[in-house]
Design a protein around this motif. Structure first.
Motif, PDB file in Angstrom:
ATOM      1  N   PRO A  67       6.090 -44.024 -50.299  1.00 56.59           N
ATOM      2  CA  PRO A  67       4.704 -44.351 -50.813  1.00 56.59           C
ATOM      3  C   PRO A  67       4.123 -42.814 -51.738  1.00 56.59           C
ATOM      4  O   PRO A  67       4.218 -41.867 -51.263  1.00 56.59           O
ATOM      5  CB  PRO A  67       3.442 -44.753 -49.761  1.00 56.59           C
ATOM      6  N   LEU A  68       4.035 -43.476 -52.796  1.00 62.00           N
ATOM      7  CA  LEU A  68       3.757 -42.758 -53.845  1.00 62.00           C
ATOM      8  C   LEU A  68       2.076 -42.046 -53.441  1.00 62.00           C
ATOM      9  O   LEU A  68       1.278 -42.292 -53.120  1.00 62.00           O
ATOM     10  CB  LEU A  68       4.329 -43.010 -55.565  1.00 62.00           C
ATOM     11  N   PRO A  69       2.098 -40.690 -53.794  1.00 58.89           N
ATOM     12  CA  PRO A  69       1.421 -39.737 -53.469  1.00 58.89           C
ATOM     13  C   PRO A  69      -0.044 -40.538 -54.382  1.00 58.89           C
ATOM     14  O   PRO A  69      -0.111 -40.605 -56.213  1.00 58.89           O
ATOM     15  CB  PRO A  69       1.144 -38.369 -53.911  1.00 58.89           C
ATOM     16  N   THR A  70      -1.257 -40.989 -54.072  1.00 61.71           N
ATOM     17  CA  THR A  70      -1.981 -41.390 -55.277  1.00 61.71           C
ATOM     18  C   THR A  70      -3.487 -41.304 -54.697  1.00 61.71           C
ATOM     19  O   THR A  70      -3.684 -40.910 -53.157  1.00 61.71           O
ATOM     20  CB  THR A  70      -2.747 -42.695 -54.723  1.00 61.71           C
TER      21      THR A  70
END
Length: 175
Positions: free
Chosen positions: A146-149
């Motif tokens: 998952p993309l960092p958020t």
């Protein structure tokens, strides 16, 4: 071309797993895509690239694709294999046989009666023929990280909430 270098067990695994799976992951010249398919006469049949149909990017006739078959019950990877891509010419005997199979499995088609004509005009029908032995099972997960958020989806419950929920269970019914 068929699974010439595959053992009889591998050929049987590819056929049975692919027949029973409602969905395969196919990687051509690009990322893998989940596609609905039909297994017919030793190959996967796909229809797409037209209005209202699944996209088939990166799948080019004469090239190869990597097919990953998932299990119907848990969705886990069962087997992977390499396929030769063939595009069937509209109205050829092979195309007619393929479309008859695909039409029977196409769910929620708005134009079930005229669908073959629309497919001939606007879509591509591909045949993915197994070509070689099965692919080795990869080490680790193939899932994308998952993309960092900074977003969060879980917060602590308010302090009084558990007390309120427990109190409701203990209440006596009014009679």
């Amino acid at each position: 071309m068929t699974l010439t270098t595959a053992t009889p067990l591998e050929r049987a695994l590819v056929e049975e797993a692919t027949k029973k799976s409602g969905l395969v992951w196919v990687r051509g010249a690009g990322p893998a895509r989940a596609l609905w398919h039909v297994w017919h006469e030793g190959a996967v049949l796909l229809v797409g690239d037209g209005p209202g149909e699944q996209p088939l990017p990166g799948l080019v006739a004469g090239e190869r694709a990597e097919v990953t078959v998932r299990g119907k019950d848990k969705g886990a990877r069962v087997v992977g294999w390499v396929a030769d891509i063939e595009e069937l010419a509209p109205d050829s005997p092979e195309w007619e046989a393929a479309v008859a199979e695909l039409k029977g499995k196409r769910l929620n088609a708005p134009d079930a009666e005229t669908m073959p004509r629309r497919w001939a005009r606007e879509c591509r029908v591909l045949r993915l023929v197994p070509a070689g032995s099965v692919l080795p099972v990869p080490d680790g997960s193939l899932a994308a990280e998952p993309l960092p958020t900074a977003a969060t989806t879980r917060q602590a419950a308010p302090e009084g909430l558990p007390k309120l929920l427990l109190r409701r269970k203990d209440r006596k019914p009014r009679g």
